[in-house]
Design an enzyme around this catalytic site. Structure first.
Site, PDB file in Angstrom:
ATOM      1  N   THR A   1       0.833  -1.219   0.000  1.00 22.32           N
ATOM      2  CA  THR A   1       0.000   0.000   0.000  1.00 22.32           C
ATOM      3  C   THR A   1       0.859   1.258   0.000  1.00 22.32           C
ATOM      4  O   THR A   1       0.332   2.357  -0.142  1.00 22.32           O
ATOM      5  CB  THR A   1      -0.940   0.037   1.229  1.00 22.32           C
ATOM      6  OG1 THR A   1      -0.152  -0.198   2.397  1.00 22.32           O
ATOM      7  CG2 THR A   1      -2.027  -1.003   1.121  1.00 22.32           C
TER       8      THR A   1
ATOM      9  N   ASN B   1       9.602 -11.783  13.121  1.00 20.80           N
ATOM     10  CA  ASN B   1      10.893 -11.475  12.485  1.00 20.80           C
ATOM     11  C   ASN B   1      11.511 -10.196  13.056  1.00 20.80           C
ATOM     12  O   ASN B   1      12.722 -10.152  13.315  1.00 20.80           O
ATOM     13  CB  ASN B   1      10.721 -11.349  10.968  1.00 20.80           C
ATOM     14  CG  ASN B   1      10.528 -12.703  10.321  1.00 20.80           C
ATOM     15  OD1 ASN B   1      11.046 -13.714  10.803  1.00 20.80           O
ATOM     16  ND2 ASN B   1       9.772 -12.741   9.230  1.00 20.80           N
TER      17      ASN B   1
ATOM     18  N   GLY C   1      12.705 -10.922  16.507  1.00 27.53           N
ATOM     19  CA  GLY C   1      13.929 -11.731  16.424  1.00 27.53           C
ATOM     20  C   GLY C   1      15.133 -10.863  16.078  1.00 27.53           C
ATOM     21  O   GLY C   1      16.221 -11.013  16.649  1.00 27.53           O
TER      22      GLY C   1
ATOM     23  N   TYR D   1      -7.076  -8.362  10.740  1.00 30.35           N
ATOM     24  CA  TYR D   1      -6.334  -7.183  11.202  1.00 30.35           C
ATOM     25  C   TYR D   1      -6.385  -7.092  12.728  1.00 30.35           C
ATOM     26  O   TYR D   1      -5.337  -7.023  13.384  1.00 30.35           O
ATOM     27  CB  TYR D   1      -6.960  -5.944  10.577  1.00 30.35           C
ATOM     28  CG  TYR D   1      -6.262  -4.637  10.890  1.00 30.35           C
ATOM     29  CD1 TYR D   1      -5.020  -4.338  10.327  1.00 30.35           C
ATOM     30  CD2 TYR D   1      -6.861  -3.683  11.715  1.00 30.35           C
ATOM     31  CE1 TYR D   1      -4.393  -3.121  10.594  1.00 30.35           C
ATOM     32  CE2 TYR D   1      -6.237  -2.474  11.975  1.00 30.35           C
ATOM     33  CZ  TYR D   1      -5.013  -2.190  11.413  1.00 30.35           C
ATOM     34  OH  TYR D   1      -4.386  -0.986  11.674  1.00 30.35           O
TER      35      TYR D   1
ATOM     36  N   TYR E   1       8.157 -11.399  24.258  1.00 33.39           N
ATOM     37  CA  TYR E   1       9.593 -11.172  24.031  1.00 33.39           C
ATOM     38  C   TYR E   1      10.155 -10.273  25.142  1.00 33.39           C
ATOM     39  O   TYR E   1      11.308 -10.443  25.559  1.00 33.39           O
ATOM     40  CB  TYR E   1       9.849 -10.531  22.652  1.00 33.39           C
ATOM     41  CG  TYR E   1      10.099 -11.546  21.558  1.00 33.39           C
ATOM     42  CD1 TYR E   1       9.041 -12.207  20.943  1.00 33.39           C
ATOM     43  CD2 TYR E   1      11.394 -11.846  21.142  1.00 33.39           C
ATOM     44  CE1 TYR E   1       9.271 -13.143  19.935  1.00 33.39           C
ATOM     45  CE2 TYR E   1      11.632 -12.776  20.131  1.00 33.39           C
ATOM     46  CZ  TYR E   1      10.564 -13.422  19.536  1.00 33.39           C
ATOM     47  OH  TYR E   1      10.805 -14.345  18.548  1.00 33.39           O
TER      48      TYR E   1
HETATM   49  P1  NAD Z   1      -0.201   2.370   5.078  1.00 32.09           P
HETATM   50  O1  NAD Z   1      -0.942   1.283   4.381  1.00 32.09           O
HETATM   51  O2  NAD Z   1      -0.095   3.681   4.398  1.00 32.09           O
HETATM   52  O3  NAD Z   1       1.261   1.900   5.452  1.00 32.09           O
HETATM   53  C1  NAD Z   1       1.623   0.569   5.675  1.00 32.09           C
HETATM   54  C2  NAD Z   1       2.918   0.304   4.936  1.00 32.09           C
HETATM   55  O4  NAD Z   1       3.331  -1.037   5.191  1.00 32.09           O
HETATM   56  C3  NAD Z   1       2.774   0.430   3.407  1.00 32.09           C
HETATM   57  O5  NAD Z   1       3.808   1.214   2.906  1.00 32.09           O
HETATM   58  C4  NAD Z   1       2.859  -1.010   2.928  1.00 32.09           C
HETATM   59  O6  NAD Z   1       3.359  -1.119   1.613  1.00 32.09           O
HETATM   60  C5  NAD Z   1       3.754  -1.626   3.971  1.00 32.09           C
HETATM   61  N1  NAD Z   1       3.607  -3.077   4.110  1.00 32.09           N
HETATM   62  C6  NAD Z   1       2.469  -3.789   4.220  1.00 32.09           C
HETATM   63  N2  NAD Z   1       2.752  -5.084   4.367  1.00 32.09           N
HETATM   64  C7  NAD Z   1       4.118  -5.197   4.368  1.00 32.09           C
HETATM   65  C8  NAD Z   1       5.008  -6.298   4.481  1.00 32.09           C
HETATM   66  N3  NAD Z   1       4.565  -7.551   4.628  1.00 32.09           N
HETATM   67  N4  NAD Z   1       6.327  -6.032   4.436  1.00 32.09           N
HETATM   68  C9  NAD Z   1       6.797  -4.762   4.273  1.00 32.09           C
HETATM   69  N5  NAD Z   1       5.993  -3.701   4.159  1.00 32.09           N
HETATM   70  C10 NAD Z   1       4.661  -3.922   4.202  1.00 32.09           C
HETATM   71  O7  NAD Z   1      -0.873   2.528   6.508  1.00 32.09           O
HETATM   72  P2  NAD Z   1      -0.596   3.585   7.662  1.00 32.09           P
HETATM   73  O8  NAD Z   1      -1.865   4.279   7.907  1.00 32.09           O
HETATM   74  O9  NAD Z   1       0.614   4.359   7.409  1.00 32.09           O
HETATM   75  O10 NAD Z   1      -0.355   2.599   8.893  1.00 32.09           O
HETATM   76  C11 NAD Z   1       0.941   2.313   9.388  1.00 32.09           C
HETATM   77  C12 NAD Z   1       0.820   1.454  10.634  1.00 32.09           C
HETATM   78  O11 NAD Z   1       0.071   2.147  11.629  1.00 32.09           O
HETATM   79  C13 NAD Z   1       0.096   0.127  10.375  1.00 32.09           C
HETATM   80  O12 NAD Z   1       0.748  -0.881  11.112  1.00 32.09           O
HETATM   81  C14 NAD Z   1      -1.283   0.364  10.930  1.00 32.09           C
HETATM   82  O13 NAD Z   1      -1.868  -0.825  11.394  1.00 32.09           O
HETATM   83  C15 NAD Z   1      -0.996   1.354  12.058  1.00 32.09           C
HETATM   84  N6  NAD Z   1      -2.177   2.180  12.335  1.00 32.09           N
HETATM   85  C16 NAD Z   1      -2.558   3.189  11.489  1.00 32.09           C
HETATM   86  C17 NAD Z   1      -3.686   3.943  11.787  1.00 32.09           C
HETATM   87  C18 NAD Z   1      -4.160   5.080  10.917  1.00 32.09           C
HETATM   88  O14 NAD Z   1      -5.204   5.674  11.205  1.00 32.09           O
HETATM   89  N7  NAD Z   1      -3.447   5.478   9.885  1.00 32.09           N
HETATM   90  C19 NAD Z   1      -4.444   3.636  12.925  1.00 32.09           C
HETATM   91  C20 NAD Z   1      -4.053   2.564  13.722  1.00 32.09           C
HETATM   92  C21 NAD Z   1      -2.902   1.866  13.433  1.00 32.09           C
HETATM   93  N1  UDP Z   2      15.193 -12.980  12.556  1.00 31.55           N
HETATM   94  C1  UDP Z   2      15.375 -11.991  11.599  1.00 31.55           C
HETATM   95  N2  UDP Z   2      16.489 -11.200  11.691  1.00 31.55           N
HETATM   96  C2  UDP Z   2      17.411 -11.334  12.661  1.00 31.55           C
HETATM   97  C3  UDP Z   2      17.206 -12.336  13.642  1.00 31.55           C
HETATM   98  C4  UDP Z   2      16.085 -13.152  13.561  1.00 31.55           C
HETATM   99  O1  UDP Z   2      14.547 -11.813  10.701  1.00 31.55           O
HETATM  100  O2  UDP Z   2      18.382 -10.573  12.677  1.00 31.55           O
HETATM  101  C5  UDP Z   2      14.007 -13.832  12.473  1.00 31.55           C
HETATM  102  C6  UDP Z   2      14.375 -15.304  12.403  1.00 31.55           C
HETATM  103  O3  UDP Z   2      14.217 -15.726  11.071  1.00 31.55           O
HETATM  104  C7  UDP Z   2      13.399 -15.991  13.316  1.00 31.55           C
HETATM  105  C8  UDP Z   2      12.609 -14.871  13.979  1.00 31.55           C
HETATM  106  O4  UDP Z   2      13.284 -13.673  13.669  1.00 31.55           O
HETATM  107  O5  UDP Z   2      12.471 -16.757  12.579  1.00 31.55           O
HETATM  108  C9  UDP Z   2      12.526 -15.023  15.463  1.00 31.55           C
HETATM  109  O6  UDP Z   2      13.832 -15.030  16.004  1.00 31.55           O
HETATM  110  P1  UDP Z   2      14.123 -15.667  17.421  1.00 31.55           P
HETATM  111  O7  UDP Z   2      15.583 -15.533  17.664  1.00 31.55           O
HETATM  112  O8  UDP Z   2      13.239 -15.087  18.425  1.00 31.55           O
HETATM  113  O9  UDP Z   2      13.652 -17.158  17.277  1.00 31.55           O
HETATM  114  P2  UDP Z   2      14.342 -18.431  16.644  1.00 31.55           P
HETATM  115  O10 UDP Z   2      15.369 -17.985  15.635  1.00 31.55           O
HETATM  116  O11 UDP Z   2      14.940 -19.104  17.813  1.00 31.55           O
HETATM  117  O12 UDP Z   2      13.195 -19.150  16.044  1.00 31.55           O
END
Ligand code: NAD
Ligand code: UDP
Ligand code: UDP
Length: 325
Positions: A42, A104, A107, A150, A164
């Site tokens: 997005t 991730n 971690g 969500y 954590y």
């Molecule tokens: P947005 O959609 O503009 O931003 C979200 C961003 O995350 C986007 O740039 C999208 O491309 C990226 N993204 C989505 N999935 C991803 C993934 N798997 N890996 C990497 N990037 C990924 O939304 P926003 O309004 O800027 O919201 C940002 C954060 O704040 C979100 O976590 C949202 O849940 C939280 N939030 C926003 C609001 C609001 O009113 N804007 C309210 C409550 C919580």
């Molecule tokens: N991880 C990552 N970046 C890092 C260290 C960990 O993306 O620098 C990810 C890793 O792939 C793992 C997750 O974070 O699946 C959780 O890490 P954690 O050490 O808590 O758990 P474990 O590796 O023991 O499953």
């Protein structure tokens, strides 16, 4: 540039999105070394194009449901689609982003001993039975409805953050963000402020869902970013959750009238069906944010709406396809 005692390496996931791009801009201006991670689901390059030539800004195209290895001091975990239209488009991916993405990033934080802040949401309260919502309230969430990917994803992410923290002594901060608006909202995300403003600017009918008596409270983006920065900078004993939002509540009818007035639009109002599980009211109790960091929103709704309308007007004038729904 603001004086900082220590330049940090800061990772912002979702940094090309609405809130993330404003946060990156603030951190870059403060002199920090900023890595913006985004898969552009997005988000948009347009939101961060002005930062790309800054020496302390780096863009990494990456999906946080996959592991990421970088060396940073702080992480703001914002990656997740935030509007119902977008998070319901691929609900399984939404839950994966919230849950696998959180694992991730936690971690990563654990490996490099970084401080990590989670962008949680008022949606963890669901359709609340307590009003206004304070952080002590456990919520009223449908676990199997269209919003659940969500809401429950974000709830599980909070659980992971606190586990954590307890299990690995991670330094966490959980912010519960209420409806926030402003420039760089996605024009096509179906959220009420972007919908109403773009409809008003184009002279289209303003679509109110249901009777329009449901309430929300709208926080301007600059206020919100100040809150997230303030929370990240608290000492390690402050973990949250902390509500961030505007306690001034409006009905959707009042919002429609405010948008019409700010834009001087000729649009009429049209009533449409209310989506399933649409919360009837939502308003934050922000006493904790006030107590901890002296935070409260400052921007009045009419001023924020004016700035938002100016932004969308610039996009329209520039001929950007707003891909309206
Ligand atoms: P947005 O959609 O503009 O931003 C979200 C961003 O995350 C986007 O740039 C999208 O491309 C990226 N993204 C989505 N999935 C991803 C993934 N798997 N890996 C990497 N990037 C990924 O939304 P926003 O309004 O800027 O919201 C940002 C954060 O704040 C979100 O976590 C949202 O849940 C939280 N939030 C926003 C609001 C609001 O009113 N804007 C309210 C409550 C919580
Ligand atoms: N991880 C990552 N970046 C890092 C260290 C960990 O993306 O620098 C990810 C890793 O792939 C793992 C997750 O974070 O699946 C959780 O890490 P954690 O050490 O808590 O758990 P474990 O590796 O023991 O499953
Ligand atoms: N809404 C509306 N018209 C629109 C878009 C949304 O009346 O064109 C309503 C929606 O039903 C909800 C409120 O506005 O009651 C806020 O919706 P949004 O999607 O912005 O945020 P959320 O429901 O996640 O708080």
């Amino acid at each position: 540039m603001t004086y900082v005692s220590r330049i940090k390496r800061i990772l912002v996931t979702g940094g090309a999105g609405f809130l993330g791009s404003h946060l990156c801009e603030t951190l870059v201006a403060e002199g920090h070394d900023v890595a913006c991670v985004d898969n552009f689901f997005t988000g948009n390059r347009r939101n961060i194009s002005h930062l790309l030539n800054q020496p302390n800004f780096e863009l990494i195209r990456h999906d946080i449901t996959f592991p990421l290895y970088v060396e940073v001091d702080e992480i703001y975990n914002l990656a997740c689609p935030a509007s119902p239209v977008h998070y319901q488009h691929d609900p399984v991916q939404t839950t994966k982003t919230s849950v696998h993405g959180a694992i991730n990033m936690l971690g990563l934080a654990k490996r490099v001993r970084a401080r990590i802040l989670q962008a949680s949401t008022s949606e963890v309260y669901g359709d609340p039975t307590m009003h206004p919502q304070s952080e002590q309230y456990w919520g009223h969430v449908n676990p199997i409805g269209p919003r659940s990917c969500y809401d429950e994803g974000k709830r599980c992410a909070e659980t992971l953050f606190f586990d954590y923290h307890r299990q690995h002594r991670l330094r966490i901060k959980v912010a519960r963000i209420f409806n926030t608006y402003g420039p760089r909202m996605h024009p096509n995300d179906g959220r009420v402020v972007s919908n109403f403003v773009v409809q008003a600017l184009q002279g289209e009918p303003i679509t109110i869902y249901g009777d329009g008596l449901q309430t929300r409270s709208f926080c301007y983006v600059d206020d919100l970013i100040g809150g997230l920065r303030g929370l990240m900078n608290t000492d390690d004993s402050v973990v949250g959750p902390v509500n961030f939002g505007n306690p001034v509540e409006s009905t959707m009818r009042q919002l429609a009238e405010a948008v019409i007035s700010v834009t001087g639009s000729i649009s009429r109002i049209e009533f449409k069906a209310l989506p399933q599980d649409d919360p009837k009211q939502r308003c934050p109790d922000i006493s904790r944010a006030k107590d901890i960091i002296g935070w409260q929103p400052r921007v009045e709704l009419m001023d924020g709406l004016r700035k938002t309308a100016e932004y969308f007007e610039r996009l329209l004038t520039a001929g950007v396809d707003l891909g309206r729904r």
